[in-house]
Write a protein that holds these residues in place. Sequence first.
Motif, PDB file in Angstrom:
ATOM      1  N   ALA A 294      -7.313   3.717   0.285  1.00 42.97           N
ATOM      2  CA  ALA A 294      -6.868   3.325  -1.056  1.00 42.97           C
ATOM      3  C   ALA A 294      -7.361   4.293  -2.118  1.00 42.97           C
ATOM      4  O   ALA A 294      -6.726   4.435  -3.174  1.00 42.97           O
ATOM      5  CB  ALA A 294      -7.344   1.912  -1.371  1.00 42.97           C
ATOM      6  N   ALA A 295      -8.469   4.968  -1.862  1.00 48.69           N
ATOM      7  CA  ALA A 295      -8.974   5.954  -2.826  1.00 48.69           C
ATOM      8  C   ALA A 295      -8.063   7.171  -2.918  1.00 48.69           C
ATOM      9  O   ALA A 295      -8.111   7.927  -3.900  1.00 48.69           O
ATOM     10  CB  ALA A 295     -10.382   6.392  -2.424  1.00 48.69           C
ATOM     11  N   GLU A 296      -7.193   7.357  -1.919  1.00 48.93           N
ATOM     12  CA  GLU A 296      -6.292   8.506  -1.890  1.00 48.93           C
ATOM     13  C   GLU A 296      -4.921   8.181  -2.475  1.00 48.93           C
ATOM     14  O   GLU A 296      -4.117   9.081  -2.715  1.00 48.93           O
ATOM     15  CB  GLU A 296      -6.120   8.992  -0.452  1.00 48.93           C
ATOM     16  CG  GLU A 296      -7.427   9.424   0.215  1.00 48.93           C
ATOM     17  CD  GLU A 296      -7.251   9.730   1.688  1.00 48.93           C
ATOM     18  OE1 GLU A 296      -6.102   9.613   2.187  1.00 48.93           O
ATOM     19  OE2 GLU A 296      -8.248  10.067   2.344  1.00 48.93           O
ATOM     20  N   GLY A 297      -4.618   6.893  -2.641  1.00 47.66           N
ATOM     21  CA  GLY A 297      -3.320   6.498  -3.162  1.00 47.66           C
ATOM     22  C   GLY A 297      -2.922   5.136  -2.620  1.00 47.66           C
ATOM     23  O   GLY A 297      -3.678   4.502  -1.868  1.00 47.66           O
ATOM     24  N   PRO A 298      -1.731   4.635  -2.984  1.00 45.72           N
ATOM     25  CA  PRO A 298      -1.297   3.309  -2.536  1.00 45.72           C
ATOM     26  C   PRO A 298      -1.299   3.194  -1.011  1.00 45.72           C
ATOM     27  O   PRO A 298      -0.957   4.137  -0.301  1.00 45.72           O
ATOM     28  CB  PRO A 298       0.127   3.192  -3.094  1.00 45.72           C
ATOM     29  CG  PRO A 298       0.158   4.163  -4.233  1.00 45.72           C
ATOM     30  CD  PRO A 298      -0.737   5.297  -3.841  1.00 45.72           C
ATOM     31  N   VAL A 299      -1.687   2.013  -0.537  1.00 54.38           N
ATOM     32  CA  VAL A 299      -1.811   1.754   0.898  1.00 54.38           C
ATOM     33  C   VAL A 299      -0.919   0.576   1.282  1.00 54.38           C
ATOM     34  O   VAL A 299      -0.795  -0.399   0.526  1.00 54.38           O
ATOM     35  CB  VAL A 299      -3.279   1.445   1.263  1.00 54.38           C
ATOM     36  CG1 VAL A 299      -3.384   0.912   2.695  1.00 54.38           C
ATOM     37  CG2 VAL A 299      -4.143   2.674   1.091  1.00 54.38           C
ATOM     38  N   PHE A 300      -0.307   0.690   2.461  1.00 57.17           N
ATOM     39  CA  PHE A 300       0.368  -0.452   3.070  1.00 57.17           C
ATOM     40  C   PHE A 300      -0.340  -0.707   4.388  1.00 57.17           C
ATOM     41  O   PHE A 300      -0.288   0.129   5.298  1.00 57.17           O
ATOM     42  CB  PHE A 300       1.857  -0.171   3.304  1.00 57.17           C
ATOM     43  CG  PHE A 300       2.638  -1.408   3.683  1.00 57.17           C
ATOM     44  CD1 PHE A 300       3.334  -2.118   2.721  1.00 57.17           C
ATOM     45  CD2 PHE A 300       2.662  -1.867   4.990  1.00 57.17           C
ATOM     46  CE1 PHE A 300       4.050  -3.259   3.052  1.00 57.17           C
ATOM     47  CE2 PHE A 300       3.372  -3.002   5.331  1.00 57.17           C
ATOM     48  CZ  PHE A 300       4.064  -3.707   4.365  1.00 57.17           C
ATOM     49  N   ALA A 301      -1.038  -1.858   4.496  1.00 59.67           N
ATOM     50  CA  ALA A 301      -1.823  -2.190   5.687  1.00 59.67           C
ATOM     51  C   ALA A 301      -1.190  -3.375   6.398  1.00 59.67           C
ATOM     52  O   ALA A 301      -0.946  -4.420   5.782  1.00 59.67           O
ATOM     53  CB  ALA A 301      -3.262  -2.513   5.306  1.00 59.67           C
ATOM     54  N   ALA A 302      -0.899  -3.210   7.692  1.00 58.91           N
ATOM     55  CA  ALA A 302      -0.234  -4.248   8.480  1.00 58.91           C
ATOM     56  C   ALA A 302      -1.062  -4.533   9.724  1.00 58.91           C
ATOM     57  O   ALA A 302      -1.416  -3.616  10.470  1.00 58.91           O
ATOM     58  CB  ALA A 302       1.173  -3.796   8.870  1.00 58.91           C
ATOM     59  N   PHE A 303      -1.342  -5.823   9.945  1.00 58.18           N
ATOM     60  CA  PHE A 303      -2.169  -6.220  11.091  1.00 58.18           C
ATOM     61  C   PHE A 303      -1.915  -7.694  11.378  1.00 58.18           C
ATOM     62  O   PHE A 303      -1.258  -8.387  10.590  1.00 58.18           O
ATOM     63  CB  PHE A 303      -3.654  -5.966  10.796  1.00 58.18           C
ATOM     64  CG  PHE A 303      -4.079  -6.378   9.411  1.00 58.18           C
ATOM     65  CD1 PHE A 303      -4.335  -7.704   9.098  1.00 58.18           C
ATOM     66  CD2 PHE A 303      -4.197  -5.427   8.397  1.00 58.18           C
ATOM     67  CE1 PHE A 303      -4.715  -8.094   7.820  1.00 58.18           C
ATOM     68  CE2 PHE A 303      -4.576  -5.796   7.109  1.00 58.18           C
ATOM     69  CZ  PHE A 303      -4.833  -7.138   6.824  1.00 58.18           C
ATOM     70  N   GLY A 304      -2.455  -8.189  12.492  1.00 56.14           N
ATOM     71  CA  GLY A 304      -2.236  -9.569  12.902  1.00 56.14           C
ATOM     72  C   GLY A 304      -2.532 -10.558  11.788  1.00 56.14           C
ATOM     73  O   GLY A 304      -3.550 -10.456  11.089  1.00 56.14           O
ATOM     74  N   ALA A 305      -1.649 -11.543  11.608  1.00 56.16           N
ATOM     75  CA  ALA A 305      -1.697 -12.418  10.438  1.00 56.16           C
ATOM     76  C   ALA A 305      -2.983 -13.228  10.339  1.00 56.16           C
ATOM     77  O   ALA A 305      -3.428 -13.557   9.228  1.00 56.16           O
ATOM     78  CB  ALA A 305      -0.488 -13.354  10.444  1.00 56.16           C
ATOM     79  N   LEU A 306      -3.623 -13.555  11.453  1.00 61.42           N
ATOM     80  CA  LEU A 306      -4.842 -14.359  11.377  1.00 61.42           C
ATOM     81  C   LEU A 306      -6.015 -13.600  10.779  1.00 61.42           C
ATOM     82  O   LEU A 306      -7.019 -14.203  10.412  1.00 61.42           O
ATOM     83  CB  LEU A 306      -5.212 -14.883  12.770  1.00 61.42           C
ATOM     84  CG  LEU A 306      -4.527 -16.191  13.156  1.00 61.42           C
ATOM     85  CD1 LEU A 306      -4.727 -16.494  14.629  1.00 61.42           C
ATOM     86  CD2 LEU A 306      -5.031 -17.351  12.320  1.00 61.42           C
ATOM     87  N   HIS A 307      -5.907 -12.289  10.662  1.00 58.15           N
ATOM     88  CA  HIS A 307      -6.984 -11.518  10.047  1.00 58.15           C
ATOM     89  C   HIS A 307      -7.012 -11.675   8.524  1.00 58.15           C
ATOM     90  O   HIS A 307      -7.990 -11.271   7.891  1.00 58.15           O
ATOM     91  CB  HIS A 307      -6.839 -10.036  10.399  1.00 58.15           C
ATOM     92  CG  HIS A 307      -7.158  -9.724  11.822  1.00 58.15           C
ATOM     93  ND1 HIS A 307      -8.433  -9.485  12.264  1.00 58.15           N
ATOM     94  CD2 HIS A 307      -6.357  -9.616  12.911  1.00 58.15           C
ATOM     95  CE1 HIS A 307      -8.417  -9.229  13.563  1.00 58.15           C
ATOM     96  NE2 HIS A 307      -7.165  -9.310  13.976  1.00 58.15           N
ATOM     97  N   LEU A 308      -5.975 -12.239   7.938  1.00 54.17           N
ATOM     98  CA  LEU A 308      -5.913 -12.349   6.481  1.00 54.17           C
ATOM     99  C   LEU A 308      -6.847 -13.419   5.936  1.00 54.17           C
ATOM    100  O   LEU A 308      -7.468 -13.232   4.890  1.00 54.17           O
ATOM    101  CB  LEU A 308      -4.481 -12.671   6.043  1.00 54.17           C
ATOM    102  CG  LEU A 308      -3.436 -11.564   6.196  1.00 54.17           C
ATOM    103  CD1 LEU A 308      -2.040 -12.140   6.001  1.00 54.17           C
ATOM    104  CD2 LEU A 308      -3.700 -10.436   5.195  1.00 54.17           C
TER     105      LEU A 308
END
Length: 330
Positions: A294-308
């Motif tokens: 995120a320090a380098e620019g916008p991020v899109f992070a995708a991972f298993g839903a239970l981690h949220l």
Amino acid sequence: MIRHLAVSLFLCLPAGGTDAACAGQDILPTLDAARRAGIDAAVDSLAYGRGNHWRATKGKAVIHLLGTYHLDDPRHDAIMDRLAPAIDAAQTVLVEAGPEEQAALQADMVRRPDRLFTREGPTLPERLDAADWKALSAAMQERGVPAFMAAKMQPWYVAMLLGIPACAIADMAGDPNGLDTRIVARAAEHGIPVRALESYDTVFTLFDGMAPAEQIDMIRTTLAMNARAEDYAATLTEAYFAEDVRATWELGRMVALEIPGETPASVDADLAAMEELLMFRRNRAWLPVIEEAAAEGPVFAAFGALHLSGRDGVLALLEHAGYAIERLPF
């Protein structure tokens, strides 16, 4: 703990799912009002208990976070249309395992068959009683694994395979075309770098601390649940698209309470330990990876839903780190 971990292999790990050949029934709508109310109350008590798509911001840092479903589903088409602007605007796409990690995993399994197969010591037919081995070999045969091969598999891997209904094995073996796959493909089309949140061999280290007897116990429990494997997987699928996947974790708690000899206190303690093993420990390791990107620019992070969700869910960790959290349409 191990029996409750076996429950989660059906309900909570991202590999579970169904395809058109599966005929499972969603369990949640069949529950009586009191049980469903109990599940809803437990989910409502959590930090960020519902929702699949979120945005975290702090200063100039912008992070889109998506809880994913790994198998194909026609509903992914419309979801990808909605997600496309956020993916295209990202400087970096983060996933649990990108193409490089998947290739490294395949190479490592060829180089080190002991990752999945025991090379010395007793085999599963020698460690299980005759009735359990007969039932296990039949269940594995349904999944395309002959008995001679299943006999030498690592117990935790057998339990994970039992958590996938036989009707969905073909999807798992081929190109699943789930949201993760689609997101990585779109990033590649637009020249957006894809990075992994963790090492390719993380799955192997999750079970390192389990004693051999505990792993065998896990097989027995998942085997006992095999008759309803399609129902558990259908439940996870529908809960995901309802943005209510955490309800499956609470359903797992309910199933665990039905195990003879268990008490609410023991189940709660064991599920807390399991959540630490499967999710929270990994979430904490992911946080610096996410923030660095995120320090380098916008991020899109995708991972298993239970981690949220939860106390040390990714969203709560980001909030504690000073990010503002906003739920977005999915």
